[in-house]
Scaffold this motif. Structure first.
Motif, PDB file in Angstrom:
ATOM      1  N   LEU A 102     -40.583   5.998 -20.493  1.00  0.00           N
ATOM      2  CA  LEU A 102     -41.869   5.428 -20.877  1.00  0.00           C
ATOM      3  C   LEU A 102     -41.826   3.928 -20.646  1.00  0.00           C
ATOM      4  O   LEU A 102     -40.923   3.252 -21.133  1.00  0.00           O
ATOM      5  CB  LEU A 102     -42.175   5.722 -22.348  1.00  0.00           C
ATOM      6  CG  LEU A 102     -42.162   7.203 -22.751  1.00  0.00           C
ATOM      7  CD1 LEU A 102     -42.376   7.338 -24.245  1.00  0.00           C
ATOM      8  CD2 LEU A 102     -43.202   7.980 -21.981  1.00  0.00           C
ATOM      9  N   GLU A 103     -42.805   3.428 -19.891  1.00  0.00           N
ATOM     10  CA  GLU A 103     -42.885   1.999 -19.620  1.00  0.00           C
ATOM     11  C   GLU A 103     -44.230   1.472 -20.117  1.00  0.00           C
ATOM     12  O   GLU A 103     -45.080   2.254 -20.561  1.00  0.00           O
ATOM     13  CB  GLU A 103     -42.706   1.744 -18.129  1.00  0.00           C
ATOM     14  CG  GLU A 103     -41.331   2.176 -17.638  1.00  0.00           C
ATOM     15  CD  GLU A 103     -41.141   1.999 -16.148  1.00  0.00           C
ATOM     16  OE1 GLU A 103     -42.137   1.821 -15.414  1.00  0.00           O
ATOM     17  OE2 GLU A 103     -39.981   2.054 -15.717  1.00  0.00           O
ATOM     18  N   GLU A 104     -44.431   0.188 -19.994  1.00  0.00           N
ATOM     19  CA  GLU A 104     -45.651  -0.432 -20.518  1.00  0.00           C
ATOM     20  C   GLU A 104     -46.922   0.122 -19.874  1.00  0.00           C
ATOM     21  O   GLU A 104     -47.901   0.381 -20.551  1.00  0.00           O
ATOM     22  CB  GLU A 104     -45.579  -1.950 -20.327  1.00  0.00           C
ATOM     23  CG  GLU A 104     -46.734  -2.699 -20.954  1.00  0.00           C
ATOM     24  CD  GLU A 104     -46.806  -2.563 -22.470  1.00  0.00           C
ATOM     25  OE1 GLU A 104     -47.923  -2.607 -22.998  1.00  0.00           O
ATOM     26  OE2 GLU A 104     -45.754  -2.417 -23.118  1.00  0.00           O
ATOM     27  N   HIS A 105     -46.922   0.335 -18.554  1.00  0.00           N
ATOM     28  CA  HIS A 105     -48.142   0.755 -17.862  1.00  0.00           C
ATOM     29  C   HIS A 105     -47.988   2.077 -17.123  1.00  0.00           C
ATOM     30  O   HIS A 105     -48.779   2.381 -16.222  1.00  0.00           O
ATOM     31  CB  HIS A 105     -48.601  -0.331 -16.894  1.00  0.00           C
ATOM     32  CG  HIS A 105     -48.886  -1.626 -17.580  1.00  0.00           C
ATOM     33  ND1 HIS A 105     -50.012  -1.820 -18.343  1.00  0.00           N
ATOM     34  CD2 HIS A 105     -48.169  -2.780 -17.657  1.00  0.00           C
ATOM     35  CE1 HIS A 105     -49.999  -3.042 -18.839  1.00  0.00           C
ATOM     36  NE2 HIS A 105     -48.881  -3.650 -18.446  1.00  0.00           N
ATOM     37  N   GLY A 106     -46.988   2.857 -17.465  1.00  0.00           N
ATOM     38  CA  GLY A 106     -46.777   4.128 -16.793  1.00  0.00           C
ATOM     39  C   GLY A 106     -45.552   4.825 -17.346  1.00  0.00           C
ATOM     40  O   GLY A 106     -44.965   4.401 -18.335  1.00  0.00           O
ATOM     41  N   GLY A 107     -45.187   5.901 -16.693  1.00  0.00           N
ATOM     42  CA  GLY A 107     -44.002   6.627 -17.134  1.00  0.00           C
ATOM     43  C   GLY A 107     -43.724   7.840 -16.275  1.00  0.00           C
ATOM     44  O   GLY A 107     -44.494   8.170 -15.367  1.00  0.00           O
ATOM     45  N   LYS A 108     -42.596   8.483 -16.551  1.00  0.00           N
ATOM     46  CA  LYS A 108     -42.157   9.651 -15.789  1.00  0.00           C
ATOM     47  C   LYS A 108     -41.520  10.670 -16.728  1.00  0.00           C
ATOM     48  O   LYS A 108     -40.876  10.304 -17.710  1.00  0.00           O
ATOM     49  CB  LYS A 108     -41.101   9.258 -14.751  1.00  0.00           C
ATOM     50  CG  LYS A 108     -41.568   8.315 -13.711  1.00  0.00           C
ATOM     51  CD  LYS A 108     -40.432   7.962 -12.780  1.00  0.00           C
ATOM     52  CE  LYS A 108     -40.887   6.924 -11.771  1.00  0.00           C
ATOM     53  NZ  LYS A 108     -39.810   6.529 -10.869  1.00  0.00           N
ATOM     54  N   ILE A 109     -41.705  11.927 -16.385  1.00  0.00           N
ATOM     55  CA  ILE A 109     -41.015  13.025 -17.054  1.00  0.00           C
ATOM     56  C   ILE A 109     -40.312  13.817 -15.966  1.00  0.00           C
ATOM     57  O   ILE A 109     -40.905  14.106 -14.926  1.00  0.00           O
ATOM     58  CB  ILE A 109     -41.995  13.990 -17.751  1.00  0.00           C
ATOM     59  CG1 ILE A 109     -42.831  13.289 -18.794  1.00  0.00           C
ATOM     60  CG2 ILE A 109     -41.255  15.172 -18.351  1.00  0.00           C
ATOM     61  CD1 ILE A 109     -43.947  14.175 -19.321  1.00  0.00           C
ATOM     62  N   SER A 110     -39.084  14.206 -16.221  1.00  0.00           N
ATOM     63  CA  SER A 110     -38.348  15.095 -15.327  1.00  0.00           C
ATOM     64  C   SER A 110     -37.800  16.229 -16.181  1.00  0.00           C
ATOM     65  O   SER A 110     -37.049  15.980 -17.132  1.00  0.00           O
ATOM     66  CB  SER A 110     -37.216  14.330 -14.635  1.00  0.00           C
ATOM     67  OG  SER A 110     -36.466  15.205 -13.826  1.00  0.00           O
ATOM     68  N   LEU A 111     -38.216  17.457 -15.873  1.00  0.00           N
ATOM     69  CA  LEU A 111     -37.777  18.627 -16.629  1.00  0.00           C
ATOM     70  C   LEU A 111     -37.181  19.671 -15.696  1.00  0.00           C
ATOM     71  O   LEU A 111     -37.678  19.869 -14.585  1.00  0.00           O
ATOM     72  CB  LEU A 111     -38.968  19.291 -17.350  1.00  0.00           C
ATOM     73  CG  LEU A 111     -39.769  18.470 -18.344  1.00  0.00           C
ATOM     74  CD1 LEU A 111     -40.997  19.256 -18.791  1.00  0.00           C
ATOM     75  CD2 LEU A 111     -38.914  18.096 -19.529  1.00  0.00           C
ATOM     76  N   THR A 124     -37.561  26.461 -13.231  1.00  0.00           N
ATOM     77  CA  THR A 124     -38.587  25.484 -12.870  1.00  0.00           C
ATOM     78  C   THR A 124     -38.039  24.069 -12.932  1.00  0.00           C
ATOM     79  O   THR A 124     -37.310  23.725 -13.855  1.00  0.00           O
ATOM     80  CB  THR A 124     -39.800  25.599 -13.826  1.00  0.00           C
ATOM     81  OG1 THR A 124     -40.326  26.919 -13.751  1.00  0.00           O
ATOM     82  CG2 THR A 124     -40.892  24.608 -13.467  1.00  0.00           C
ATOM     83  N   GLN A 125     -38.422  23.271 -11.935  1.00  0.00           N
ATOM     84  CA  GLN A 125     -38.196  21.819 -11.934  1.00  0.00           C
ATOM     85  C   GLN A 125     -39.589  21.204 -11.947  1.00  0.00           C
ATOM     86  O   GLN A 125     -40.427  21.543 -11.100  1.00  0.00           O
ATOM     87  CB  GLN A 125     -37.449  21.369 -10.691  1.00  0.00           C
ATOM     88  CG  GLN A 125     -36.042  21.874 -10.615  1.00  0.00           C
ATOM     89  CD  GLN A 125     -35.368  21.445  -9.314  1.00  0.00           C
ATOM     90  OE1 GLN A 125     -36.012  21.336  -8.279  1.00  0.00           O
ATOM     91  NE2 GLN A 125     -34.070  21.202  -9.388  1.00  0.00           N
ATOM     92  N   LEU A 126     -39.844  20.313 -12.873  1.00  0.00           N
ATOM     93  CA  LEU A 126     -41.156  19.699 -12.995  1.00  0.00           C
ATOM     94  C   LEU A 126     -41.003  18.188 -13.098  1.00  0.00           C
ATOM     95  O   LEU A 126     -40.190  17.716 -13.890  1.00  0.00           O
ATOM     96  CB  LEU A 126     -41.894  20.229 -14.221  1.00  0.00           C
ATOM     97  CG  LEU A 126     -43.296  19.687 -14.388  1.00  0.00           C
ATOM     98  CD1 LEU A 126     -44.289  20.842 -14.348  1.00  0.00           C
ATOM     99  CD2 LEU A 126     -43.443  18.940 -15.690  1.00  0.00           C
TER     100      LEU A 126
END
Length: 133
Positions: A102-111, A124-126
């Motif tokens: 989680l960043e100030e103006h965006g973010g990423k999830i990797s599952l 599943t890879q998401l």
């Protein structure tokens, strides 16, 4: 509430069969303390998806023609009911990789997770990325 651009890439494997999908959409982001909540509408079904992210944990809730909630915490299985217009099924997921950035103006999830649905195992890879508009 902030408008965000969302990009989702999903790879699934059932036995030797492989499938890959990519989607881009608009949604909203709410900041709730250390957590971030993204909400978007699936253009094909009109269903709402609500994703809550915080360090080490992601929950994904679907509302509409399909209703369910998955909780992804690495190494912890999650059993839930997957409701569709054709009936309900018991589903168990086992996350093998959960990464949240989680960043100030965006973010990423990797599952990465194994889903057991009606006796079949789906791997599943998401990857989900979002950025404020």
């Amino acid at each position: 509430m902030q408008e965000v651009r969302i990009s989702i890439e999903s790879k699934q494997a059932v036995g030797s069969e492989r499938d890959q999908t990519e989607m881009k959409m608009q949604g909203t982001l709410q900041k709730q303390g250390e957590a971030r909540v993204i909400e978007y509408t699936d253009m094909e079904t009109g269903d709402a998806t609500i994703i809550t992210m915080q360090k080490g944990m992601v929950s994904m809730q679907k509302k509409g023609t399909i209703e369910t909630e998955f909780i992804f915490e690495q190494g912890k299985s999650c059993s839930t009911l997957y409701k569709t217009p054709f009936g309900s099924m018991d589903v168990t997921i086992f996350p093998t990789h959960v990464q949240v950035k989680l960043e100030e103006h965006g973010g990423k999830i990797s599952l990465e997770y194994v889903m057991n649905i009606a006796g079949a195992q789906v791997v599943t890879q998401l990857k989900l990325c979002y950025e404020e508009c």
